[in-house]
Design an enzyme around this catalytic site. Structure first.
Site, PDB file in Angstrom:
ATOM      1  N   ASP A  20     -27.635  21.601 -19.878  1.00 48.08           N
ATOM      2  CA  ASP A  20     -26.895  22.620 -20.620  1.00 48.08           C
ATOM      3  C   ASP A  20     -27.176  22.468 -22.112  1.00 48.08           C
ATOM      4  OD1 ASP A  20     -25.383  20.169 -20.474  1.00 48.08           O
ATOM      5  OD2 ASP A  20     -23.656  21.231 -21.299  1.00 48.08           O
ATOM      6  N   GLU A  24     -22.571  18.635 -20.252  1.00 49.93           N
ATOM      7  CA  GLU A  24     -22.461  17.601 -21.277  1.00 49.93           C
ATOM      8  C   GLU A  24     -22.013  18.165 -22.610  1.00 49.93           C
ATOM      9  OE1 GLU A  24     -23.584  14.688 -24.378  1.00 49.93           O
ATOM     10  OE2 GLU A  24     -24.208  16.767 -24.180  1.00 49.93           O
TER      11      GLU A  24
END
Length: 382
Positions: A70, A134
């Site tokens: 991400d 994250e």
């Protein structure tokens, strides 16, 4: 041979802005499965995660990699000189959101792992844990993967997180720990009134400001064996009061503490409550406190794992890396409960910036370092 640059480019083209998967984990799952990895999606509460293992479950020698696919939002795309998801290559760099943080790191360790198990199948297992959470709250990312692994009897003996760790030069820094992070929010409540009649009001601002000054002026510590001194920063003070002739009833403030292993979140929260009580004593103002802990401080003491990584870095770059605990939080804060963990990756100067880009040569070097680490790790067991 798996090309880590091409794989990085493919990942950058996936628009995986937190919490969107964007096709990045599907892409990796397909590549890893073709190389003989068992791949399982471990999604939780709408967050996509991927577990991949080559070798036997429960092998005593199991090396793990951890990373995220991400990325943070691009902001105003018109500020970019390139397509943020175009993965353009020019001037020796690969450009795009996530190029540095950390799709290049993921591509490098995935490529290293696939080539390693194909060329020299080890006596043991290689595990990759990959998350799409994250850059967000991180509650359902690596934490979810580790919860699932515990339930399934899957385990890593050691783990390397592929976050960018080098400030300026490739190979200069390995992270062996991280400071903890605590956010504290204060709400000071008094009595609203007219500024011309302050005796009829109870202004919360002076009380809160004195508290904040006291906190910001306090020396938490002078550092420990592996950590710099803890820091406290005031990040906002708000009343929401547009009037110049009104004493507000409520004022809010937020601070963030980055703390070393001389403290923990509980001890810091107790200290903040004590200081708030001292500040309000006899004033008629009340201060409430809420805290949010992103992670406790942790350290993997220098030893076999950091030595293994440092030797590989030295061999491939000619640079002797320093061991550091600097920087913000990372998913290593979750992994450290599971097994010894260190972090090593490329130079992170442009992460989260407009026109984020990565040195193409560094991606190639990083793959070689990771592949050497795997070879040296499994050679130790023979």
């Amino acid at each position: 041979m798996t090309d880590p640059v091409a794989l990085t480019a493919d990942l950058v083209r996936c628009q995986s802005v937190t919490p969107q998967e964007g096709g990045a984990l599907d892409l990796l799952a397909n590549r890893l499965a073709a190389a003989g990895f068992t791949c399982v999606r471990v999604d939780r509460d709408g967050i996509a995660n991927l577990f991949a293992r080559w070798g036997k479950k429960g092998a005593a020698r199991t090396f793990g990699f951890n990373g995220h696919t991400d990325v943070v939002p691009v902001g105003d795309a018109s500020d970019w000189s390139v397509d943020p998801f175009g993965a353009e290559q020019r001037d020796g760099y690969l450009w795009g959101r996530g190029a540095t943080d950390m799709k290049s790191g993921v591509a490098a360790f995935a490529a290293a792992a696939m080539d390693f198990v194909t060329e020299t199948p080890p006596d043991g297992a290689v595990i990759l844990t990959l998350t799409g959470d994250e850059e967000g709250d991180a509650t359902d990312g690596t934490a979810a993967l580790l919860d699932w692994m515990d339930a399934q009897g899957e385990a890593m003996a050691v783990c390397l997180v592929g976050e960018p760790t080098c400030p300026q030069t490739m190979g200069e820094m390995i992270k062996i720990g991280r400071r903890g992070s605590l956010t504290a929010r204060f709400v000071a409540t008094g009595v609203q009134g007219h500024v011309a009649y302050p005796h009829r009001a109870q202004n919360p601002l002076p009380v809160l400001v004195r508290l904040l000054d006291r906190l910001a002026s306090h020396e938490l510590d002078t550092g420990t064996d592996y950590f710099d001194a803890s820091t406290l920063a005031i990040t906002t003070v708000d009343t929401g009061n547009p009037a110049t002739n009104v004493i507000p009833a409520i004022c809010r403030a937020t601070i963030n503490i980055r703390f070393n292993d001389a403290h923990n979140a509980a001890s810091l929260t107790d200290w903040l409550r004590q200081e708030a009580a001292i500040a309000t004593d006899g004033t008629g103002v009340e201060i409430s406190l809420t805290t949010q802990v992103s992670g406790e401080s942790f350290i993997t003491p220098p030893g076999p794992l950091s030595d293994l990584v440092a030797q590989a870095v030295q061999a491939e770059t000619g640079v002797s890396p320093v061991l550091s605990t600097s920087g913000g939080t990372s998913d290593a804060r979750f992994v450290r409960h599971h097994c010894p963990v260190v972090e090593f990756g490329l130079v992170g100067k442009t992460m989260h910036q407009v026109d984020e880009h990565v040195d193409i040569e560094q991606i190639k070097v990083l793959k070689r370092i990771y592949q050497r680490i795997l070879g040296d790790y499994f050679a130790l067991s023979q």
